[in-house]
Design a protein around this motif. Structure first.
Motif, PDB file in Angstrom:
ATOM      1  N   ASN A   1       0.811  -1.197   0.011  1.00 57.59           N
ATOM      2  CA  ASN A   1      -0.038   0.071   0.011  1.00 57.59           C
ATOM      3  C   ASN A   1       0.882   1.274   0.017  1.00 57.59           C
ATOM      4  OD1 ASN A   1      -2.656  -0.981  -0.436  1.00 57.59           O
ATOM      5  ND2 ASN A   1      -2.974  -0.985   1.933  1.00 57.59           N
ATOM      6  N   GLU A   2       1.923   1.376   1.042  1.00 55.74           N
ATOM      7  CA  GLU A   2       2.645   2.704   1.093  1.00 55.74           C
ATOM      8  C   GLU A   2       3.416   2.858  -0.255  1.00 55.74           C
ATOM      9  OE1 GLU A   2       5.929   4.661   4.043  1.00 55.74           O
ATOM     10  OE2 GLU A   2       5.048   2.587   4.626  1.00 55.74           O
TER      11      GLU A   2
ATOM     12  N   LYS B   1       1.218   4.395  -2.980  1.00 51.38           N
ATOM     13  CA  LYS B   1       0.864   5.555  -2.714  1.00 51.38           C
ATOM     14  C   LYS B   1       1.885   6.640  -2.944  1.00 51.38           C
ATOM     15  CE  LYS B   1      -2.727   4.498   0.847  1.00 51.38           C
ATOM     16  NZ  LYS B   1      -3.021   4.638   2.312  1.00 51.38           N
ATOM     17  N   THR B   2       2.998   6.224  -2.493  1.00 60.94           N
ATOM     18  CA  THR B   2       4.287   7.227  -2.570  1.00 60.94           C
ATOM     19  C   THR B   2       5.043   6.886  -3.804  1.00 60.94           C
ATOM     20  OG1 THR B   2       5.972   5.675  -1.238  1.00 60.94           O
ATOM     21  CG2 THR B   2       4.302   7.305   0.115  1.00 60.94           C
TER      22      THR B   2
END
Length: 222
Positions: free
Chosen positions: A193-194, A197-198
């Motif tokens: 997920n991270e 997102k980034t």
């Protein structure tokens, strides 16, 4: 014998990275980071565009023959709905096949080619059917619908079942699943997920290392 060895490698690895992405290139990057972080069992889902290309790329880059080798990893396919897809992934280099549901023809196909297959199950009836068809491991899915106590309930009537929960497994509850008797766990969006997102894919390696540490700690307590 190779099938037996692969099943043992999956169980020994303990953590399966279930990877989804918007492109074959990105899922390969995810896999590389997961492997770098210590997760050596990689499941490429067939929802990824050109997933077969990703499996082929990774299967050529990594080898399951020597767990001590730097390029060691076991590459498999996931979200396999039918035997046609299973065969295509095997031809692309997948060494195990994971399905979200119980499809008898898929299990038969994988057994024909001696490839480990882990069908998704939700009920005792489905687990018994999977065992009768020859599945070595069943995937409890979606895992977030259950608590770890579900494995104890399963092993009451079916102590021979090897259960791998997938979906809803986190760093917070991984130890509970292992203590309850899970032979392995599948980790999906929490791992990536991270990074999605980034755009920083190195976070996958860091998260993978945390999962492996948590798994090893849990096994030591058994």
């Amino acid at each position: 014998m190779k099938k037996i060895k692969l099943v043992q490698q999956i169980v020994d690895g303990g953590v399966v990275a279930v990877l989804r992405a918007d492109s074959a290139e990105n899922v390969v990057r995810m896999a590389e980071q997961a492997i770098a972080g210590g997760i050596k069992i990689i499941e490429i889902t067939m929802t990824v565009p050109f997933a077969l290309q990703a499996i082929e790329t990774l299967a050529k880059r990594y080898s399951s023959s020597d767990p001590s080798a730097e390029n060691y990893a076991v590459i498999g396919s996931g979200t396999v709905l039918d035997p046609e897809t299973a065969r295509a992934t095997i031809l692309a280099g997948a060494e195990f096949v994971v399905a979200p549901c119980l499809n008898p023809e898929t299990i038969t196909l994988c057994n024909r080619y001696r490839v480990p297959v882990m069908p998704g199950v939700m009920t005792i009836q489905e687990i018994q059917t999977a065992l009768e068809l020859g599945a070595d491991v069943v995937k409890l899915f979606p895992g977030n619908l259950y608590s770890p106590s579900m494995i104890k309930a399963i092993k009451g009537p079916l102590p021979q079942a090897n259960v791998m929960p997938t979906g809803g497994v986190s760093l917070d509850n991984l130890g509970e699943w292992i203590k309850a008797g899970a032979v392995a766990v599948g980790i999906g969006s929490d791992l990536t997920n991270e990074a999605v997102k980034t755009g920083d894919y190195s976070t996958i390696a860091a998260k993978a290392a945390q999962y492996i540490a948590a798994y090893q700690e849990s096994k030591q307590k058994q």
